[in-house]
Structure formats: structure tokens, C-alpha cells
Enzyme design. Structure first.
Site, short mmCIF file in Angstrom:
data_model
loop_
_atom_site.label_atom_id
_atom_site.label_comp_id
_atom_site.label_asym_id
_atom_site.label_seq_id
_atom_site.Cartn_x
_atom_site.Cartn_y
_atom_site.Cartn_z
CG ASP A 13 -2.13 0.95 1.04
OD1 ASP A 13 -2.39 1.38 -0.11
OD2 ASP A 13 -2.80 1.27 2.03
N GLY A 14 0.34 2.30 -0.56
CA GLY A 14 1.00 3.59 -0.56
C GLY A 14 0.09 4.61 0.09
CD GLU A 51 -1.37 2.45 -3.52
OE1 GLU A 51 -1.02 1.26 -3.35
OE2 GLU A 51 -2.28 2.98 -2.86
CG ASP A 73 -5.35 -0.17 -1.38
OD1 ASP A 73 -4.43 0.33 -2.05
OD2 ASP A 73 -5.57 0.15 -0.20
CG HIS A 128 -9.27 2.05 3.76
ND1 HIS A 128 -8.29 2.25 4.71
CD2 HIS A 128 -8.86 2.73 2.66
CE1 HIS A 128 -7.34 3.02 4.21
NE2 HIS A 128 -7.66 3.32 2.97
CG ASP A 138 -3.97 2.58 5.27
OD1 ASP A 138 -3.74 3.34 4.31
OD2 ASP A 138 -4.61 2.93 6.29
#
Length: 168
Positions: A13-14, A51, A73, A128, A138
Site C-alpha cells: 500500500d501507498g 503504490e 488496493d 479499508h 496502510d
């Protein structure tokens, strides 16, 4: 029989505080009973760059050829690889079309090269949405973006552009 590749799951994740702004990436790598968490950040970057950077760092961490399922994501990241967009941009000298240069080409170039060294499948996961590993990534990315004295994302800050041919 002993030549089978090891399978590694990489969650990435970024995050960016402001976009552009300070950014971070988070990675959770799982193999057998082993788990590795990685994070880092930059003082000025974009969410999309983080990302892509998460995927680069995760795959680059592997010490031998593996099969990889990379979970992200970021639809942008997953589609650019799995639908072949990034490869096409590369073939077209990092142009999306006659007028537009592909954004983040410096990172796409690194990621495409790493994907030739492993068998990588990118899989989109809803962000999320309660996936524990995605949620952990995250948190790692946000914490990294909040660190003091982050290094420069030179690809972003120097506004790199691909070298253009002398003639077309």
C-alpha cells in the site's frame, strides 16, 4: 520435483499526506511461516508513486526467483501491469499516446524489469475493507509518511522525462 518455485504473498500500500505531499509505502510479505514488514517514505511524492514503489521494494526484497501474488488496493497499479498498459507505454518510449508521456515511467521501468525476474500476478483488493494485511500495509505507509527528515523522491522532484528519440 525440488525445483518448484516458492510462493510468496506480498501485500502493498501507498499513502500520501496531501497529494503531492509526504508519502510512504507499507509492505507485508508472507512465505510459509515467515513474515516480513517493510516501510519507507519520501518528503514529496504522490500516492500513485508510493503504490508503485511498494510493489518495487516488495519484489526487489526477494533473494531468489519466486512465484508471487502481489495484493494491492491500487486499481491503477494492478491494471497497468495485468492489462499490459505499462508494457505498451514502454514499447512506445514511455508515451501513452502522441501527446502524453506516461507518468511515473521511472518506476514502471523498474517494476517491469523486476517482473521478468519472478512469476508475478497482481491482484486487486478493496482498500479499508477489513483485509488484515492490507490494513497493516496502510498503517505502515501512513506512519512512514509521517516520519521526519524523509529523503527526496528524485524521480518526482526532478520531474524526470524519458529521453526522446532524435527523430520519429
Amino acid at each position: 520435483m525440488g525445483n518448484e518455485l516458492k510462493h510468496v504473498a506480498i501485500y502493498t500500500d501507498g499513502a500520501c499526506i496531501g497529494n503531492p505531499g509526504s508519502g510512504g509505502y507499507g509492505i507485508v510479505m508472507l512465505y510459509d511461516k515467515y513474515r516480513k514488514e517493510i516501510s519507507g517514505g519520501f518528503r514529496l511524492t504522490t500516492n500513485n508513486r508510493m503504490e508503485i514503489m511498494a510493489a518495487i521494494i516488495g519484489i526487489r526484497t526477494l533473494k531468489q526467483k519466486c512465484t508471487v501474488t502481489l495484493y494491492s488496493d491500487s486499481q491503477y497499479l494492478v491494471d497497468a501491469i495485468m492489462k499490459g498498459w505499462a508494457k505498451q507505454w514502454q514499447v512506445n518510449n514511455w508515451r501513452r499516446n502522441k501527446k502524453q508521456i506516461a507518468i511515473n515511467f521511472d518506476l514502471w521501468e523498474q517494476l517491469l524489469e523486476l517482473c521478468t525476474q519472478h512469476e508475478v500476478e497482481f491482484t486487486w483488493v478493496r482498500g479499508h475493507a477489513g483485509n488484515p494485511e492490507n490494513e497493516r500495509c496502510d498503517r505502515l505507509a501512513v506512519m512512514a509518511a509521517q516520519q521526519k527528515d524523509l529523503p527526496a523522491d528524485t524521480g518526482y522532484e526532478h520531474k524526470l522525462t524519458p529521453s526522446l528519440p532524435l527523430f520519429e
